[in-house]
Enzyme design. Sequence first.
Site, mmCIF file in Angstrom:
data_model
loop_
_atom_site.group_PDB
_atom_site.id
_atom_site.type_symbol
_atom_site.label_atom_id
_atom_site.label_comp_id
_atom_site.label_asym_id
_atom_site.label_seq_id
_atom_site.Cartn_x
_atom_site.Cartn_y
_atom_site.Cartn_z
ATOM 1 N N HIS A 34 29.896 16.353 36.334
ATOM 2 C CA HIS A 34 30.063 16.069 37.759
ATOM 3 C C HIS A 34 30.692 14.696 37.976
ATOM 4 O O HIS A 34 31.473 14.504 38.905
ATOM 5 C CB HIS A 34 28.707 16.150 38.458
ATOM 6 C CG HIS A 34 28.788 16.015 39.941
ATOM 7 N ND1 HIS A 34 29.441 16.937 40.739
ATOM 8 C CD2 HIS A 34 28.305 15.067 40.787
ATOM 9 C CE1 HIS A 34 29.361 16.571 41.995
ATOM 10 N NE2 HIS A 34 28.674 15.436 42.062
ATOM 11 N N LYS A 69 34.258 15.213 53.624
ATOM 12 C CA LYS A 69 32.995 15.671 54.199
ATOM 13 C C LYS A 69 31.976 14.543 54.258
ATOM 14 O O LYS A 69 32.019 13.592 53.472
ATOM 15 C CB LYS A 69 32.431 16.831 53.380
ATOM 16 C CG LYS A 69 32.006 16.470 51.961
ATOM 17 C CD LYS A 69 31.602 17.693 51.170
ATOM 18 C CE LYS A 69 31.280 17.308 49.722
ATOM 19 N NZ LYS A 69 31.037 18.459 48.869
ATOM 20 N N ARG A 117 27.709 14.139 54.498
ATOM 21 C CA ARG A 117 26.419 14.832 54.414
ATOM 22 C C ARG A 117 25.318 13.990 55.046
ATOM 23 O O ARG A 117 25.282 12.769 54.864
ATOM 24 C CB ARG A 117 26.034 15.104 52.954
ATOM 25 C CG ARG A 117 26.930 16.074 52.208
ATOM 26 C CD ARG A 117 26.299 16.372 50.850
ATOM 27 N NE ARG A 117 27.182 17.124 49.973
ATOM 28 C CZ ARG A 117 27.255 18.451 49.937
ATOM 29 N NH1 ARG A 117 26.501 19.158 50.769
ATOM 30 N NH2 ARG A 117 28.062 19.075 49.103
ATOM 31 N N GLY A 154 28.198 26.313 50.554
ATOM 32 C CA GLY A 154 28.446 25.821 51.906
ATOM 33 C C GLY A 154 29.708 24.995 52.025
ATOM 34 O O GLY A 154 30.485 25.158 52.971
ATOM 35 N N THR A 155 29.941 24.120 51.053
ATOM 36 C CA THR A 155 31.143 23.273 51.088
ATOM 37 C C THR A 155 32.407 24.119 51.001
ATOM 38 O O THR A 155 33.353 23.923 51.763
ATOM 39 C CB THR A 155 31.112 22.255 49.931
ATOM 40 O OG1 THR A 155 30.016 21.372 50.107
ATOM 41 C CG2 THR A 155 32.404 21.455 49.877
#
Length: 316
Positions: free
Chosen positions: A130, A192, A194, A225-226
């Site tokens: 990640h 985005k 959050r 969701g993203t």
Amino acid sequence: METNAKIFSGTGSRYLAEKIAEKFGEPLGKVNIRRFSDGEIGVEFEESIRGQFVFLVQSTFAPTDNLMELLLMIDAAKRASAYKVIAVIPYYGYARQDRKDKPRVAIGSKLVANMLTAAGADRVITMDLHAPQIQGYFDIPVDHLDSSAIFIPYIQSLNLSALTFAAPDVGSANRIREVASYFEVDMVICDKHRKRANEIASMVVIGDVTDRDIVLLDDICDTGGTLAKSAGLLKEKGARSVTAFCTHPVLSGNAYNNIDSSVLEELVVCDTIPIKSGSSKIKVASTAELFAVAIRNAYENKSINSLFLRSKQSNK
């Protein structure tokens, strides 16, 4: 020809380990992983591994039993006098806990790295961490494979006439820029914000997507969701089609419903985590050959540079 290398698997990744062993050209080794009545795990190798290169295939997705199995396999291999113990972790769990982004939180990815090293691993082979800097959490060599080697041929096969790549967030922009550069096309960013984990408060598109065929690239698809929100927003902004590629299909919660009800043409994922449910929109690409080559090169002390996108770019 008989080699000095053996591949074993934990229970969570046996479906993938069998394909890797087949591509490598050796049968999967025999290991007995048992559960006691209270749930405690026991590991026993059922063949000699003295003086061998031992490759242990196990992704560390939930539940944590998968991680515990891997740690016990590493320990058992070291105690059985294996020459080298290499942990092959297609999906490295806890990678999203890579920093202290607020007070009094754990850095899970560093803790897991410490546990693997303490158990006795000599090397780690993994894919699409990640955060790439997690490699620095280890004091042992880490071969960090790139799913672009799998996704690029698939994207080429789509023959998209107006291809544009999209990053689902600012943090993945550098990686997506490298792929866009390979195809010599533009990229956009879905920025985005959050409020909390797995919940998007707002999102905007940076760049023009009008009449473009968009390919979204991400490393993890968790709740979906993203991807669903990004795809919907890109279509609202004028995109002609939106296809997504994600390395690790965590697919928790309402992920399958989110993907099926989205405007995505399809979601292509790797088999680093087993798919729990069927979906007409989800396609699975195999990582077996890529890991088999990486294992072969690690065993033979050869470079794995040819497996990376930067090598493909230099050869274009």
